[in-house]
Write a protein that holds these residues in place. Structure first.
Motif, mmCIF file in Angstrom:
data_model
loop_
_atom_site.group_PDB
_atom_site.id
_atom_site.type_symbol
_atom_site.label_atom_id
_atom_site.label_comp_id
_atom_site.label_asym_id
_atom_site.label_seq_id
_atom_site.Cartn_x
_atom_site.Cartn_y
_atom_site.Cartn_z
ATOM 1 N N ALA A 400 -9.920 3.363 4.197
ATOM 2 C CA ALA A 400 -9.521 4.712 3.787
ATOM 3 C C ALA A 400 -8.182 4.685 3.061
ATOM 4 C CB ALA A 400 -9.447 5.627 5.010
ATOM 5 N N ALA A 401 -7.272 3.797 3.473
ATOM 6 C CA ALA A 401 -5.971 3.694 2.808
ATOM 7 C C ALA A 401 -6.137 3.253 1.358
ATOM 8 C CB ALA A 401 -5.073 2.720 3.571
ATOM 9 N N THR A 402 -6.937 2.203 1.140
ATOM 10 C CA THR A 402 -7.159 1.743 -0.236
ATOM 11 C C THR A 402 -7.848 2.823 -1.068
ATOM 12 O OG1 THR A 402 -7.255 -0.599 0.351
ATOM 13 C CG2 THR A 402 -8.419 0.060 -1.642
ATOM 14 N N ALA A 403 -8.862 3.464 -0.508
ATOM 15 C CA ALA A 403 -9.589 4.494 -1.255
ATOM 16 C C ALA A 403 -8.690 5.673 -1.598
ATOM 17 C CB ALA A 403 -10.789 4.964 -0.433
ATOM 18 N N ALA A 404 -7.872 6.131 -0.644
ATOM 19 C CA ALA A 404 -7.010 7.289 -0.887
ATOM 20 C C ALA A 404 -5.948 6.981 -1.933
ATOM 21 C CB ALA A 404 -6.357 7.726 0.422
ATOM 22 N N GLU A 405 -5.359 5.786 -1.857
ATOM 23 C CA GLU A 405 -4.339 5.421 -2.845
ATOM 24 C C GLU A 405 -4.897 5.483 -4.260
ATOM 25 O OE1 GLU A 405 -2.260 1.494 -4.652
ATOM 26 O OE2 GLU A 405 -2.779 1.392 -2.522
ATOM 27 N N HIS A 406 -6.134 4.999 -4.421
ATOM 28 C CA HIS A 406 -6.761 4.952 -5.751
ATOM 29 C C HIS A 406 -7.576 6.204 -6.056
ATOM 30 C CE1 HIS A 406 -5.634 0.819 -6.785
ATOM 31 N NE2 HIS A 406 -5.792 0.539 -5.506
ATOM 32 N N ARG A 407 -7.508 7.191 -5.159
ATOM 33 C CA ARG A 407 -8.205 8.463 -5.339
ATOM 34 C C ARG A 407 -9.709 8.243 -5.592
ATOM 35 N NH1 ARG A 407 -3.952 12.235 -5.984
ATOM 36 N NH2 ARG A 407 -1.991 11.238 -6.581
ATOM 37 N N CYS A 646 -11.599 -1.826 -6.214
ATOM 38 C CA CYS A 646 -10.135 -1.708 -6.165
ATOM 39 C C CYS A 646 -9.634 -2.295 -4.848
ATOM 40 C CB CYS A 646 -9.689 -0.256 -6.305
ATOM 41 S SG CYS A 646 -10.314 0.850 -5.027
ATOM 42 N N VAL A 647 -8.366 -2.673 -4.851
ATOM 43 C CA VAL A 647 -7.711 -3.231 -3.675
ATOM 44 C C VAL A 647 -6.360 -2.548 -3.534
ATOM 45 C CG1 VAL A 647 -6.625 -5.132 -4.964
ATOM 46 C CG2 VAL A 647 -7.113 -5.421 -2.525
ATOM 47 N N GLY A 648 -5.831 -2.479 -2.317
ATOM 48 C CA GLY A 648 -4.570 -1.782 -2.077
ATOM 49 C C GLY A 648 -3.431 -2.346 -2.908
ATOM 50 N N SER A 649 -2.579 -1.460 -3.411
ATOM 51 C CA SER A 649 -1.434 -1.868 -4.220
ATOM 52 C C SER A 649 -0.151 -1.270 -3.660
ATOM 53 C CB SER A 649 -1.628 -1.426 -5.677
ATOM 54 O OG SER A 649 -0.498 -1.725 -6.449
ATOM 55 N N LEU A 650 -0.040 0.053 -3.630
ATOM 56 C CA LEU A 650 1.152 0.718 -3.099
ATOM 57 C C LEU A 650 1.117 0.838 -1.581
ATOM 58 C CD1 LEU A 650 1.601 3.565 -5.736
ATOM 59 C CD2 LEU A 650 2.914 1.451 -5.524
ATOM 60 N N ALA A 651 -0.077 0.855 -1.006
ATOM 61 C CA ALA A 651 -0.231 0.827 0.452
ATOM 62 C C ALA A 651 -0.672 -0.582 0.830
ATOM 63 C CB ALA A 651 -1.270 1.852 0.903
ATOM 64 N N PRO A 652 0.100 -1.315 1.631
ATOM 65 C CA PRO A 652 -0.261 -2.705 1.944
ATOM 66 C C PRO A 652 -1.650 -2.814 2.543
ATOM 67 C CG PRO A 652 1.985 -2.230 2.678
ATOM 68 C CD PRO A 652 1.391 -0.927 2.247
ATOM 69 N N VAL A 653 -2.387 -3.880 2.148
ATOM 70 C CA VAL A 653 -3.714 -4.108 2.711
ATOM 71 C C VAL A 653 -3.622 -4.672 4.125
ATOM 72 C CG1 VAL A 653 -4.867 -4.406 0.492
ATOM 73 C CG2 VAL A 653 -3.864 -6.394 1.639
ATOM 74 N N ASN A 654 -2.441 -5.168 4.512
ATOM 75 C CA ASN A 654 -2.271 -5.618 5.891
ATOM 76 C C ASN A 654 -2.019 -4.404 6.790
ATOM 77 O OD1 ASN A 654 0.541 -4.947 5.741
ATOM 78 N ND2 ASN A 654 0.954 -6.909 4.773
ATOM 79 N N ASP A 655 -1.659 -4.653 8.041
ATOM 80 C CA ASP A 655 -1.510 -3.536 8.975
ATOM 81 C C ASP A 655 -0.324 -2.640 8.653
ATOM 82 O OD1 ASP A 655 -3.744 -4.379 10.234
ATOM 83 O OD2 ASP A 655 -2.809 -4.850 12.163
ATOM 84 N N GLY A 656 0.523 -3.038 7.707
ATOM 85 C CA GLY A 656 1.596 -2.160 7.267
ATOM 86 C C GLY A 656 1.095 -0.890 6.606
ATOM 87 N N GLY A 657 -0.131 -0.907 6.102
ATOM 88 C CA GLY A 657 -0.724 0.291 5.499
ATOM 89 C C GLY A 657 -1.700 1.000 6.402
ATOM 90 N N LEU A 658 -1.867 0.495 7.634
ATOM 91 C CA LEU A 658 -2.882 1.058 8.518
ATOM 92 C C LEU A 658 -2.576 2.497 8.914
ATOM 93 C CD1 LEU A 658 -5.498 -0.157 9.933
ATOM 94 C CD2 LEU A 658 -4.143 -0.004 12.017
ATOM 95 N N SER A 659 -1.300 2.810 9.188
ATOM 96 C CA SER A 659 -0.965 4.181 9.597
ATOM 97 C C SER A 659 -1.295 5.173 8.481
ATOM 98 C CB SER A 659 0.504 4.279 10.001
ATOM 99 O OG SER A 659 1.365 3.953 8.924
ATOM 100 N N TYR A 660 -1.139 4.757 7.221
ATOM 101 C CA TYR A 660 -1.525 5.621 6.104
ATOM 102 C C TYR A 660 -3.025 5.910 6.162
ATOM 103 C CZ TYR A 660 -2.568 6.879 1.205
ATOM 104 O OH TYR A 660 -3.017 7.482 0.062
ATOM 105 N N GLY A 661 -3.834 4.883 6.404
ATOM 106 C CA GLY A 661 -5.273 5.097 6.521
ATOM 107 C C GLY A 661 -5.628 5.988 7.697
ATOM 108 N N GLN A 662 -4.909 5.846 8.813
ATOM 109 C CA GLN A 662 -5.143 6.729 9.961
ATOM 110 C C GLN A 662 -4.828 8.176 9.599
ATOM 111 O OE1 GLN A 662 -2.510 4.892 12.773
ATOM 112 N NE2 GLN A 662 -4.075 3.529 13.619
ATOM 113 N N ALA A 663 -3.725 8.380 8.867
ATOM 114 C CA ALA A 663 -3.371 9.739 8.450
ATOM 115 C C ALA A 663 -4.417 10.319 7.504
ATOM 116 C CB ALA A 663 -1.993 9.734 7.783
ATOM 117 N N VAL A 664 -4.955 9.476 6.618
ATOM 118 C CA VAL A 664 -6.003 9.917 5.681
ATOM 119 C C VAL A 664 -7.236 10.392 6.449
ATOM 120 C CG1 VAL A 664 -7.646 9.101 3.939
ATOM 121 C CG2 VAL A 664 -5.228 8.484 3.752
#
Length: 673
Positions: A400-407, A646-664
């Motif tokens: 969800a983090a990767t998808a949301a970042e890339h809309r 697409c792959v994560g760029s501004l939101a890290p693909v590691n667990d550093g971007g996980l909270s963003y995906g949870q919020a999404v």
């Protein structure tokens, strides 16, 4: 409050806090101009540069709400602050030697703080320096003894250090710097960029042992410019914090905790409101991929695909921990803290959450957390009895983090290749093919199961993981697979350890996992590259670098089977081939062929899922996709097949971007109600 009250807009100063930016050209010209009144002033800045997030106590991020408000402007600075024609008009970090912050030195020597710090560094000492967003440890990068001493002081035996160089010319002398990397290095965000080392970079071996890449960064502050100008040599730069803690921002704590490990502490009296580490990135297909989102990027907002009707606080993961605020149509990702196991997890999690909520003036009552009932994020959410709690599966959050970042418009297919996270079937996932929207998912495929001998400790011991695959892999054919154990591999187990691990697999296999990260660990051990992970991802990193010189090599044998309505990757044929090839081929070549195999079988699994579902949009996420060789090979295969990936760029693909995906996910579920 309505959702509109929490709308974040990069262009609206009432609702956002700008990121910290490096000194602009005009400020640098003044810094080194003997005729300028701010000559050699370590805190020079203007409306176009300087600390912003680091000094912002709450929104809006202007001077009245910054830590600089306690410094009374002198008449000259006050005139610049109000002059509509001045480039320092309404600059929140404005000051000068007469009215602004000042340096101080804490150590056995006395004298000018900057000159004393330079002398200590020149002698080979370690110096703790108060940076833009926290205290950092520095030493010269071209001598072995200081770097080894820094490793002892930091408690970091092998993980590579970043190096601070004066300018792009120095960077090009040390590494291969393509044009895209040069733009990133010189950008005002000043990230650390991972680059292939030059033939003779001049750095101590201990800076990045056994690695062909080096992390380089250019000066982030006027103080760093002054240090490098005085020394005339590169510096190792690392956060002063311990793993799992937030950045050290208070002088008293720095002197107490860092002082005994250093020649001295170079500090100043400008308080830091938001402490964070430097951002780290690498280029993938010539585009930036953030591995750690920090200073220069945080707390700039990321998009939410659905308007959150009320604030959501997402509590992140156990490793590479961050928290994230979902506010209206945007999300704010907090600072990176590393692994929560290194300290009482509630301390770091609570402090980070409270700080972010304070800066944006919200008190959320909706908390997003991991699916695992004993995960720190879940336990923290349970401590809020009156709150609404939304559990989000680990790998759904990644995608969800990767998808949301890339809309990306839902539905989409996602590959989550990661460490381990609890799946909804009770096993530990980490090699998943999911059909997703932003509220839920359906599992369509996975990698074959293997036991974790010794439980979570197998993550630190790739050799144990390899033995788990060799002797306990999931039976996807007519019988349980067996593979020959080479003498070379068996000899690497200490006496008695081999029998103990075999007994674990046979009698107490523990949980099973489909994690691709663990499969990479196993192959790294089978090839004799790494049997232990001294830091997270070490074996995978060295496996990638061993393979990199061979590029996209022919794939090894692989097998994709159908089981219980899932496409399942059988790792046994590939592991057999790894063992056979290792007898007569260079291990780097076998590693490259393994990377190609994972990419090829992944593309095949996606092709089957796309034909089955009619969905052609694809997202990649999870820590394994930090691997440039794998990611580029797979993206090339997907492009050849006509897929949109697409792959994560501004939101890290590691667990550093996980909270963003949870919020999404949490925001989407709230919006769907």
């Amino acid at each position: 409050m309505t959702a509109a009250a929490f709308h974040l807009d990069d262009n609206d100063p009432r609702h956002s806090i700008p990121a910290d930016l490096a000194p602009c050209r005009d400020c640098l010209r003044e810094l080194f101009d003997p005729a300028d009144r701010r000559h050699r002033y370590p805190f020079i800045s203007c409306a176009d540069c300087g600390p912003r997030a680091a000094i912002a106590e709450r929104v809006p991020g202007d001077r009245d709400h910054a830590t600089t408000a306690r410094f009374v402007l002198c008449p000259a600075c006050a005139g610049e602050y109000t002059d509509p024609d001045s480039r320092r008009r309404r600059c929140p970090s404005l000051g000068c030697p007469d009215c602004g912050p000042r340096l101080s030195w804490h150590g056995t020597e006395t004298g000018d703080p900057l000159a004393t710090a330079v002398r200590a560094l020149r002698r080979g000492g370690i110096v703790a320096v108060k940076g833009v967003a926290g205290y950092q440890l520095l030493c010269v990068a071209d001598r072995e003894e200081p770097v080894r001493a820094l490793r002892l002081a930091k408690g970091r035996p092998a993980k590579p250090f970043a190096v601070l160089v004066a300018d792009l010319a120095a960077a090009r002398r040390s590494a291969i710097v393509p044009p895209e990397a040069a733009l990133l290095l010189y950008s005002p965000r000043r990230p650390t960029v991972l680059l292939r080392r030059g033939a003779e970079d001049g750095f101590a071996v201990a800076v990045a042992p056994d690695l062909p890449e080096i992390g380089l960064t250019l000066p982030q502050s006027p103080l760093q410019h002054l240090l490098l100008a005085e020394l005339g040599r590169p510096l190792v730069l690392t956060a002063g914090r311990r793993e799992g803690q937030g950045a050290i921002t208070e002088e008293e704590i720095a002197v107490r905790e860092l002082g005994p490990r250093c020649a001295g502490v170079l500090s100043h009296d400008l308080p830091i409101a938001l402490g964070q580490d430097d951002s780290v990135l690498r280029l993938v297909r010539r585009r930036p991929m953030l591995l750690r989102r920090g200073r220069g990027h945080t707390p700039e907002p990321l998009p939410l695909p659905y308007l959150a009707p009320e604030p959501v606080l997402a509590l992140g993961s156990r490793t590479d921990h961050t928290v994230c605020l979902g506010l209206g149509e945007s999300a704010v990702l907090g600072p990176h803290h590393g692994a929560l196991e290194a300290m009482p997890p509630f301390t770091a999690l609570h402090r980070s959450a409270e700080l972010l909520c304070h800066q944006f003036g919200v008190a959320p009552k909706v908390f997003a957390h991991d699916l695992h009932p004993r995960h720190p994020s879940t336990l923290h959410a349970l401590r809020r009895p009156s709150a609404r709690r939304i559990a989000v599966q680990h790998h759904h959050a990644h995608l969800a983090a990767t998808a949301a970042e890339h809309r990306v418009r839902a539905p989409f297919l996602g590959l989550a290749y990661d460490e381990i996270g609890l799946g909804d079937d009770g096993t530990l996932w980490g090699g998943e093919l999911l059909l997703c929207d932003y509220t839920g998912y359906r599992r369509l495929g996975r990698f074959g199961h293997a036991p974790l001998p010794g439980g979570p400790s197998a993550v630190r011991h790739p050799a144990q993981m390899a033995l788990g695959y060799l002797t306990g892999s999931e039976a996807l054919g007519s019988a349980r697979p067996s593979m020959p154990l080479t003498k070379n591999f068996l000899s690497r187990f200490p006496p008695g350890r081999l029998a103990a691990v075999r007994r674990m697999v046979r009698e107490r296999p523990g949980p099973v996992t489909s994690s691709v990260a663990r499969l990479f660990d196993a192959v790294a051990s089978l090839l004799g590259i790494r049997d232990e992970n001294g830091y997270p991802g070490e074996a995978m990193l060295h496996l990638e670098h061993a393979a990199a010189r061979y590029g996209r090599a022919p794939a090894l044998p692989w097998r994709l089977v159908r089981r219980e309505e899932l496409h399942v990757v059988d790792p046994v044929p590939t592991l057999r081939a790894v063992l056979a090839q290792a007898q007569h081929c260079p291990r780097g070549e076998v590693a490259a062929r393994f990377h190609s195999t994972v990419a090829e079988v992944s593309a095949a699994m996606l092709a089957k899922a796309a034909r089955r579902t009619g969905v052609w949009r694809i997202c990649l996420s999870g820590s394994v996709f930090q691997n440039r060789l794998l990611t580029e090979t797979l993206l090339d295969l997907l492009a050849e097949g006509g897929y949109q990936a697409c792959v994560g760029s501004l939101a890290p693909v590691n667990d550093g971007g996980l909270s963003y995906g949870q919020a999404v996910v949490a925001s989407a579920r709230l919006a769907a109600e």
